[in-house]
Design an enzyme around this catalytic site. Structure first.
Site, short mmCIF file in Angstrom:
data_model
loop_
_atom_site.label_atom_id
_atom_site.label_comp_id
_atom_site.label_asym_id
_atom_site.label_seq_id
_atom_site.Cartn_x
_atom_site.Cartn_y
_atom_site.Cartn_z
N GLU A 1 -45.35 -7.43 43.44
CA GLU A 1 -46.40 -6.49 43.79
C GLU A 1 -47.72 -7.26 43.82
OE1 GLU A 1 -45.14 -3.45 44.19
OE2 GLU A 1 -46.79 -2.02 44.04
N ASP B 1 -62.62 -27.60 36.65
CA ASP B 1 -62.73 -27.17 38.05
C ASP B 1 -63.21 -28.32 38.91
OD1 ASP B 1 -63.96 -23.75 37.63
OD2 ASP B 1 -62.08 -24.76 37.09
N GLU C 1 -62.81 -31.57 38.48
CA GLU C 1 -61.77 -32.55 38.71
C GLU C 1 -60.76 -32.01 39.74
OE1 GLU C 1 -61.83 -35.46 37.84
OE2 GLU C 1 -59.78 -36.21 38.07
N PHE C 2 -60.44 -30.72 39.61
CA PHE C 2 -59.50 -30.09 40.55
C PHE C 2 -60.04 -30.19 41.98
CE2 PHE C 2 -56.01 -27.18 41.40
CZ PHE C 2 -56.39 -26.61 42.59
N ASP C 3 -61.31 -29.82 42.14
CA ASP C 3 -61.91 -29.86 43.49
C ASP C 3 -61.95 -31.27 44.05
OD1 ASP C 3 -62.19 -27.18 43.50
OD2 ASP C 3 -64.28 -27.17 42.82
N LYS D 1 -34.64 -0.08 34.09
CA LYS D 1 -33.54 -0.63 34.89
C LYS D 1 -32.33 -0.89 34.00
CE LYS D 1 -36.74 -2.91 37.98
NZ LYS D 1 -37.36 -4.15 38.45
N ASP E 1 -49.21 -1.09 40.17
CA ASP E 1 -49.73 -0.25 41.23
C ASP E 1 -50.45 -1.10 42.25
OD1 ASP E 1 -50.19 2.04 42.55
OD2 ASP E 1 -51.77 2.78 41.23
N LYS F 1 -43.20 8.11 35.77
CA LYS F 1 -44.62 8.06 36.14
C LYS F 1 -45.45 8.76 35.07
CE LYS F 1 -44.70 6.92 40.77
NZ LYS F 1 -45.18 7.83 41.75
N CYS G 1 -55.61 30.86 65.57
CA CYS G 1 -55.69 29.40 65.54
C CYS G 1 -57.14 28.95 65.63
CB CYS G 1 -54.88 28.80 66.69
SG CYS G 1 -55.02 27.01 66.79
N ARG H 1 -43.64 -4.19 52.86
CA ARG H 1 -42.53 -3.24 52.85
C ARG H 1 -42.28 -2.68 54.24
NH1 ARG H 1 -41.33 2.15 52.04
NH2 ARG H 1 -39.39 2.40 50.91
N LEU I 1 -37.94 3.84 44.50
CA LEU I 1 -37.31 4.16 43.22
C LEU I 1 -37.34 5.67 43.04
CD1 LEU I 1 -39.02 1.60 40.83
CD2 LEU I 1 -36.59 1.70 41.40
N CYS J 1 -49.22 28.07 65.02
CA CYS J 1 -49.85 28.46 66.29
C CYS J 1 -48.77 28.29 67.36
CB CYS J 1 -51.04 27.55 66.59
SG CYS J 1 -51.59 27.71 68.29
S1 IVH Z 1 -37.92 -2.41 41.35
C1 IVH Z 1 -34.41 -1.71 44.38
N1 IVH Z 1 -39.77 -2.84 39.57
O1 IVH Z 1 -42.38 0.53 43.09
C2 IVH Z 1 -35.51 -1.54 43.38
N2 IVH Z 1 -40.44 -1.82 41.62
O2 IVH Z 1 -41.13 3.01 44.11
C3 IVH Z 1 -36.75 -2.25 43.72
N3 IVH Z 1 -42.85 -1.37 41.76
O3 IVH Z 1 -41.49 -0.67 46.26
C4 IVH Z 1 -37.96 -1.86 42.98
N4 IVH Z 1 -43.39 -2.17 39.80
O4 IVH Z 1 -43.51 -1.67 45.10
C5 IVH Z 1 -39.50 -2.34 40.79
N5 IVH Z 1 -41.29 -3.32 37.88
C6 IVH Z 1 -41.04 -2.84 39.10
C7 IVH Z 1 -42.05 -2.31 39.93
C8 IVH Z 1 -41.71 -1.80 41.19
C9 IVH Z 1 -43.84 -1.62 40.91
C10 IVH Z 1 -43.01 -0.71 43.07
C11 IVH Z 1 -42.45 -1.47 44.22
C12 IVH Z 1 -41.45 -0.56 44.88
C13 IVH Z 1 -41.88 0.77 44.38
C14 IVH Z 1 -40.71 1.71 44.32
#
Ligand code: IVH
Length: 666
Positions: A173, A34, A36-38, A288, A117, A312, A406, A136, A84, A424
């Site tokens: 992310e 660290d 040396e880096f600084d 995917k 997340d 999920k 109400c 986003r 997604l 209402c």
């Molecule tokens: S792919 C067109 N891969 O989930 C597809 N999204 O619900 C683009 N996310 O907005 C998304 N991990 O913020 C993809 N391995 C991952 C991901 C991921 C988290 C989030 C991302 C996206 C949201 C969609």
């Protein structure tokens, strides 16, 4: 030192520091102390001060951030940031797999990734340098958070190697790893600042901070997962991430290829068991289709890709006591019951309130005050009550009676047969409804007027506004003297009210807050009727001609425009100069294809079908679904359907290849 010598030195130091940053933050393998880096960093800083002509915003010295406050500007996304589709069940995953195989055939491989997340960001690299970072936002536009993003040490400011596209976008992310999150909260508590509820909130709060030097002090990280639109560079998703890793991006090592649905399930089960050992939080996994050619075949729906789905993990549950139920009145007059709970820990946050949706839900669950209830946090931010522990019920707890009047204005509530919510009906006299409508009107996706909820509350309480049109006749001499206001904020409000007069018609229509007319419906109505007068004149059957507009929406639109108070409001808004007519779309690039209609068929090499459709519209053309004598061109890729081909030939419609089409535009 001559400027030439300084330039050489500066470049050398930057290169060394970029390298060590990468080793430390991406590889987690420091190759320098660290100290040396600084030392090198501070030498570089001195040289840059002495020779400001060599300043570069991507210099590692800029990782410390700037003290300047910044207002975030928003910019359009190059590719819309979609979400997604998600599921919690393996049955639905099986259905997803079947849908995929129907289009791609049986030889499909999946790439399984974690669902990080945190906060999604889209980074643009130009000639290997980070040039833009957007959040986003609303999916089509995002906030420019480039300066904050630059402070994240694991994000490469300058890419390694050379074999990257000259201009491309990569999605990732921004997260706060568990350790960093705990440390940060400890420090905050020591300083008497409130702790963050969970790492995701902390990350999203941080990325939107005005002061990037504070951002620089937070241990944020960024994990990457997607490069949109560069199909010609990669054959598969896994290859795109492997290459991105070589360019210096952090790609966590937990991704895996799966050659069958069983292997996908194994991946899910493994992660569900081990997720708590990960250094960061995930809320599921993303599956995917690996082949990019197949991804193109599958394409996108309006909101999600058809080639990916997220699985999920089941929401966590907690049991706690229901103390009381409050009732909130929304902008449409809908009454929402909200439960007050004895505070309980749930998935990293303390939960005190939970949604109960409506009267039907309360009676279905038979929730009673003082019951012990199950609280669950699903995809949504607000936790909900999902059940009662009947064995723990005190026999004295009596069934819950829903309110009849109400809670805000005392009017007798109404409920329609086929609707779950109570309403209402005092639309024009019930304060939260009036305020709610104004808040909706000014919201970002609507008129985008820059005012906080508290500001609207104040203006309303002070009697300066009682409907949306009053915003356009505000007396700013009075505003400036209000408690929360100063010269600057008054001027900001005035300017943003003025700017809202340029907001295009579909958003104005959405801003009116007609029940069931969300953003998409507003766009469709605007496109179909072109201006408000036409729309107001339309009867139910004319409205129902529009794609996706059914009886419910049509009747709501008619009821809205039949109301004399709404008519007079619209009249006033018109005199203030709001846009009640569709002008040509801001995305129009040219009129080259004006009046020409296209049918797209087959699979393409350079562009996805969605991109081609967008290009047609951006150049003034029209996309139609099926071939008729009115079709001007067929844009044909590989594997065009034989019946389409025959029909086109019979009608003598010219068939264009992808390249021919592109040369038409240029
Ligand atoms: S792919 C067109 N891969 O989930 C597809 N999204 O619900 C683009 N996310 O907005 C998304 N991990 O913020 C993809 N391995 C991952 C991901 C991921 C988290 C989030 C991302 C996206 C949201 C969609």
């Amino acid at each position: 030192m001559t400027p030439e010598q300084a330039k050489v030195k500066i470049e050398e130091f930057r290169k060394v520091l970029h390298r060590h940053n990468y080793n430390y933050y991406v590889q987690s393998e420091p190759t320098i102390s660290d100290f040396e880096f600084d030392r090198i960093l501070s030498e570089l800083q001195h040289l840059e001060e002495e020779f400001p002509e060599y300043n570069d915003e991507n210099s590692p010295t800029n990782r410390v951030g700037s003290d300047l406050s910044l207002e975030f500007e928003s910019f359009p996304h190059r590719y819309p940031m979609l979400s997604l589709g998600n599921t919690y069940s393996k049955e639905e995953l099986t259905e997803f797999d079947q849908r995929v195989r129907k289009v791609t055939g049986d030889d499909v491989t999946y790439f399984c990734e974690l669902k990080y997340d945190g906060v999604a960001v889209a980074l643009t690299y130009t000639s290997g340098k980070l040039t833009m970072a957007l959040t986003r936002g609303d999916g089509t536009r995002g906030d420019d958070v480039t300066r904050n993003i630059r402070t994240i040490r694991s994000i490469p400011l300058q890419l390694q190697g050379t074999r990257y596209p000259g201009l491309f976008e990569i999605r990732g992310e921004v997260i706060l790893p568990g350790e960093g999150f705990k440390k940060m909260n400890r420090e905050r508590e020591e300083k008497g600042e409130p702790a963050f509820a969970n790492p995701r909130n902390a990350a999203s709060g941080t990325i939107k901070m005005q002061n990037s030097s504070l951002v620089a002090q937070r241990p944020l990280d960024c994990l990457f997962y997607y490069i949109p639109g560069e199909q010609q560079f990669f054959d598969t998703q896994h290859e795109s991430l492997e290459r991105a890793r070589l360019w210096g991006f952090k790609i966590p090592p937990y991704n895996k290829l799966a050659h069958s649905l069983e292997e996908v399930f194994e991946y899910i089960d493994h992660l569900e068991r081990t997720r708590s050992d990960l250094p960061f939080e995930i809320d599921g996994v993303v599956i995917k289709v690996d082949s990019i050619r197949m991804q193109q075949q599958l394409g996108f729906t309006a909101k999600t890709p058809r080639w990916a789905i997220s699985y999920k993990f089941k929401a966590e549950q907690a049991v706690t006591r229901l103390v009381s139920i409050d009732f909130q009145v929304g902008r449409t007059g809908a009454i929402t019951p909200v439960a007050n709970l004895e505070p309980v820990q749930l998935a990293g946050t303390t939960v005190k309130r939970a949604s109960l949706h409506n009267a039907d839900q309360i009676s279905k669950l038979d929730v009673r005050i003082r019951d012990m209830v199950y609280v669950e946090k699903g995809g949504e931010i607000i936790p909900k009550i999902v059940g009662v522990t009947l064995e723990q019920r005190d026999p004295n707890n009596s069934p819950f009676q829903f309110i009849t009047h109400c809670p805000e204005c005392g009017t007798l509530l109404e409920k329609e047969e086929d609707e779950a919510a109570h309403y209402c009906p005092n639309t024009t006299g019930c304060p939260p409804q009036i305020k709610g409508r104004i808040e909706h009107f000014i919201s970002r996706k609507a008129m985008d007027i820059n005012a906080a909820e508290a500001t609207i509350d104040l203006l309303f309480r002070e009697g300066l506004i009682s409907n949306t049109s009053d915003l356009y006749t505000l007396d700013y001499d009075q505003v400036v003297n209000l408690e929360r206001f100063g010269e600057k904020s008054t001027q900001n409000l005035q300017e943003s009210v003025k700017a809202s007069k340029q907001v295009p018609f579909p958003r104005v229509l959405y801003a009116l807050g007609i029940r069931y007319v969300g953003e998409t419906v507003a766009k469709k109505l605007a496109k179909a009727f072109l201006n408000l007068d036409n729309l107001m004149a339309a009867d139910e059957s004319a409205l129902e001609q529009v794609d996706e507009i059914g009886e419910r929406i049509a009747q709501s639109v008619i009821a809205y425009f039949e109301n004399p108070l709404n008519q007079s409001l619209i009249h006033q808004l018109k005199t203030h100069g709001l846009q009640f007519e569709l002008t040509s779309s801001p995305f129009t690039l040219s009129n080259t294809l004006k009046g020409k209609s296209f049918v797209i068929s087959g699979v393409f090499e350079k562009y996805s079908r969605e991109e081609l459709k967008a290009l047609i519209e951006q150049h003034g053309g029209k996309n139609v679904a099926s071939i008729s004598s009115k079709t001007d061109f067929i844009l044909a890729g590989e594997n065009m359907g034989p019946s389409k081909l025959e029909k086109a030939q019979k009608l003598g419609i010219p068939i264009l290849t992808e390249n021919e089409f592109i040369s038409m535009l240029t």
